[in-house]
Design a protein around this motif. Sequence first.
Motif, PDB file in Angstrom:
ATOM      1  N   SER A  94      24.300  10.734 -30.629  1.00  0.00           N
ATOM      2  CA  SER A  94      23.104  10.571 -30.556  1.00  0.00           C
ATOM      3  C   SER A  94      22.422  10.688 -28.992  1.00  0.00           C
ATOM      4  O   SER A  94      23.555  10.217 -28.097  1.00  0.00           O
ATOM      5  CB  SER A  94      22.730   9.029 -31.214  1.00  0.00           C
ATOM      6  N   HIS A 270      16.525  17.687 -35.386  1.00  0.00           N
ATOM      7  CA  HIS A 270      16.199  17.061 -36.411  1.00  0.00           C
ATOM      8  C   HIS A 270      16.699  15.590 -36.444  1.00  0.00           C
ATOM      9  O   HIS A 270      16.351  14.584 -37.230  1.00  0.00           O
ATOM     10  CB  HIS A 270      16.475  17.618 -37.752  1.00  0.00           C
ATOM     11  N   THR A 271      18.130  15.545 -36.100  1.00  0.00           N
ATOM     12  CA  THR A 271      18.982  14.224 -36.196  1.00  0.00           C
ATOM     13  C   THR A 271      19.060  13.593 -34.802  1.00  0.00           C
ATOM     14  O   THR A 271      19.669  12.503 -34.645  1.00  0.00           O
ATOM     15  CB  THR A 271      20.233  14.453 -36.920  1.00  0.00           C
ATOM     16  N   SER A 273      20.729  14.391 -32.434  1.00  0.00           N
ATOM     17  CA  SER A 273      22.152  14.323 -31.894  1.00  0.00           C
ATOM     18  C   SER A 273      22.637  15.703 -31.287  1.00  0.00           C
ATOM     19  O   SER A 273      22.145  16.777 -31.384  1.00  0.00           O
ATOM     20  CB  SER A 273      22.966  14.116 -33.210  1.00  0.00           C
TER      21      SER A 273
END
Length: 325
Positions: A94, A270-271, A273
């Motif tokens: 992250s 989107h994440t 990460s």
Amino acid sequence: MSLNVFAKSEKLAAATLGLLDRQIVLGSLVARDSGADFSGAAGDVVNIKRPSRLDGAEQDLRADNSGGIASENLAEWKISVPLDKHVYSAVDLSDAELTLDVADFGAQVLDPQAKTIVKRIEKKLAAALQTAPAVGTVDVDKSTGEPINDAAVRKMIVKARNVLNRQDVPVAGRYLVVGADVESALLNDPLLIRVDTSGTDSVLRESIIGRLAGFTIVVSNDIDPGAAIAFHPSAYILVNRAPVVPSSAQGSSSSYEGLSVRVMRDYNSHTASDRSFLSTYVGIGEVLDAPEGTPKGQEATAARQLRAVSFKLKPVTPKPDPEGK
């Protein structure tokens, strides 16, 4: 988030390959064929060329050659090794982890990824080695794990040497890879010769326990504890290729000390990460030979493993000594 790390992707790949190379043990004992960028795909076949084998001829010194000299035809052949495994490690990080937790990307991310790739390659090699033809077993006390006959393991190693000799396997460079229980039995053998391994790769150096009957003996935890495999490095071949870096990604593929790997990093908005992705294509080839005297044209069907043999410890319950000794 900055992705300037890609400006040093070649350096990143080289550092990772260094980590991989320092962890290899079994991969250092077999023949290897590798390359950097590979234009093929997983499942493709790498062909390894084998030289022709000739019979030769002879005649009486004053023989009449008017009928001509007997000639032979050269016929090279190949070993086809499929790249049947895509070994990889992917780690998602992250933004917060990269910002606050990762102080050394190489040590905290690449090192664990490299180690898990090597672990899988070593286990694949260990499985291949343990298919070598068996030449016998050594009885060990079921309760203690100790050989019933102190010299039994040494005698079995001598038997393995004899089998390889009779099959014309090259004498130089032979290895005996053993599991932990066989190692324990050998370390108690007074005839085990300690060797100077200075200059050898550090991990391999720590794994070498000595020499006996012409074999350099190496211990591996990936081998069954009660197993031993005697072989010449040419008995098996490790083929690996670094997959190409897709045009939609950034990264690098390189070759270092015979091992190739692809290193990539990309960002998933989107994440939120960042992904670190290491991968390589791997295949293990077994070198098969036709026994001496095989008729011409029948070599392929008669070919078998002649360059490696194995034996195992066999737990048994010792028979009581009638004299109570």
